[in-house]
Design a protein around this motif. Sequence first.
Motif, PDB file in Angstrom:
ATOM      1  N   LEU A  18       0.850  -1.192   0.000  1.00 20.01           N
ATOM      2  CA  LEU A  18       0.000   0.000   0.000  1.00 20.01           C
ATOM      3  C   LEU A  18       0.878   1.231   0.000  1.00 20.01           C
ATOM      4  O   LEU A  18       1.889   1.295   0.705  1.00 20.01           O
ATOM      5  CB  LEU A  18      -0.933   0.032   1.216  1.00 20.01           C
ATOM      6  N   HIS A  52      -5.854  -3.152   4.342  1.00 19.95           N
ATOM      7  CA  HIS A  52      -6.121  -1.765   4.712  1.00 19.95           C
ATOM      8  C   HIS A  52      -6.042  -1.572   6.224  1.00 19.95           C
ATOM      9  O   HIS A  52      -5.604  -0.524   6.700  1.00 19.95           O
ATOM     10  CB  HIS A  52      -7.482  -1.318   4.173  1.00 19.95           C
ATOM     11  N   HIS A  89      -3.342   3.480  -0.281  1.00 20.79           N
ATOM     12  CA  HIS A  89      -3.993   2.868  -1.442  1.00 20.79           C
ATOM     13  C   HIS A  89      -3.315   1.541  -1.779  1.00 20.79           C
ATOM     14  O   HIS A  89      -2.089   1.480  -1.911  1.00 20.79           O
ATOM     15  CB  HIS A  89      -3.940   3.807  -2.645  1.00 20.79           C
ATOM     16  N   SER A 135      -2.456  -1.266   7.115  1.00 17.67           N
ATOM     17  CA  SER A 135      -1.981   0.075   6.769  1.00 17.67           C
ATOM     18  C   SER A 135      -2.380   1.098   7.820  1.00 17.67           C
ATOM     19  O   SER A 135      -1.589   1.952   8.214  1.00 17.67           O
ATOM     20  CB  SER A 135      -2.543   0.479   5.397  1.00 17.67           C
ATOM     21  N   GLU A 142      -8.653  -7.750   1.183  1.00 18.79           N
ATOM     22  CA  GLU A 142      -8.426  -6.320   0.947  1.00 18.79           C
ATOM     23  C   GLU A 142      -8.599  -5.526   2.232  1.00 18.79           C
ATOM     24  O   GLU A 142      -7.808  -4.621   2.536  1.00 18.79           O
ATOM     25  CB  GLU A 142      -9.394  -5.814  -0.127  1.00 18.79           C
TER      26      GLU A 142
END
Length: 321
Positions: A21, A312, A25, A315, A308
Motif C-alpha cells: 500500500l 487496509h 492505497h 496500513s 483487501e
Amino acid sequence: MNTDVTIAIDAGGTFLKAGVLRGGHLLPQLYVKKSSLSNGSACEIAANLADVIQKLAAAYIAQMELLNSNKDNAASYPKFHIGFAFPGPFEYETGVSRIQGLNKYDQLYEHNIKTLLRQKLITLAAERSAPIWMTRLAAADIRFGNDAVMFALGVSRLFPKDRLICLTLGTGLGSAFVENRSMVSGKWNIPDSGMLYAEQYKGDTVDDLFGSRGILALADSLDARREGEDVYHLAIEARRGNSSAVQVWKLYGQRLGDMLRPYVAAFRPSCLILGGQIADTQDLFGGTLLEALLPERISLHVEKQMQEHVFHGISQLVNGT
C-alpha cells in the motif's frame, strides 16, 4: 519515489498473503501468496517472511523505477513500513508469539518475531549484492495486529462514523468492536481484550463453538453429516433441502445470536459485519441469528473482500490513519 510504503502480510496457518500500500492505497498488481511454512522452525518461518518482504519491496522499487529516470538516488527511495495480521494468542505490542498446540507456528512459541525478522533483513541488507534500498527495508518499523482486528479496522473505513461488531468466521471466531474507526474494549460489556474468542457460552468457549469446529460438532450431535464431510458439504446439503443440514445452520444462527445479544444490547452497534469463509453461508443462518437478537435490531452485512480489508487494516495500524 520518496513516500511511505506499507508491506502488509496476512500470516495464515497455511498461506502468507501479502500486498503493498502506498499512501493508504492498495497496489493490486503487487501481491504474493505462498506457503506460510507454519510448521517449520522459528528460523525457517522468519526467513520465509523476510523473503516475502524482500520480494515485494523489490517489485515495488522496480515498478517505480520504470516511472523515475533518477534510479540511483537513494534519497528517492521510500520509507518502508512492515505490518502483520497474525493469529493469536500473541503479544502484539512486543512481537512475542504465544501460539502453542494449534498446529501452526508452534515453533515460534516465546520467540520475538520482530527480533528474528529484523536480524534476517539486516543479514540480507549486508550481502555484497544487496541493492541500496535494502538498508532502508532492514530499518523499517515492524508492527503486529490480530487478524480479526485488522479486518475490522479495514472495514471501518467504509463506516467511519458507526459502531460495528465485526466477526471473522473460520476455524474459530475472530471478533472486534469498533466505534469511529477505533477499537473498543473494557466497556459496554465488552471484554478487556476487545475480543470474544475466550468468552464462555453454555460451558464452552466462543472460539470452539462458532467456527468450523463448532459447526461440525453441532452437525455430529444431530447426526447431520457423513464421515469426511466438512462445513462446505453441510452448506451444499442445506441448500439442497436436506432437513438435518438445514437444522444445523438454523441452530448455529440461533446460538450465535443468543451469544451476541448481551453485547449488542450494551454496545448498540448499527451493523454486524461478517467476514471469512463461513460468512458466505449467511443465507442459511442469518435469519435465525437476527431473530435471536430480538428485541435488539441490527443490520447484517457480509463483506466478501476480506483480504483487501485486512491489508487496509494493517496500513491503518502502521500509519495511524
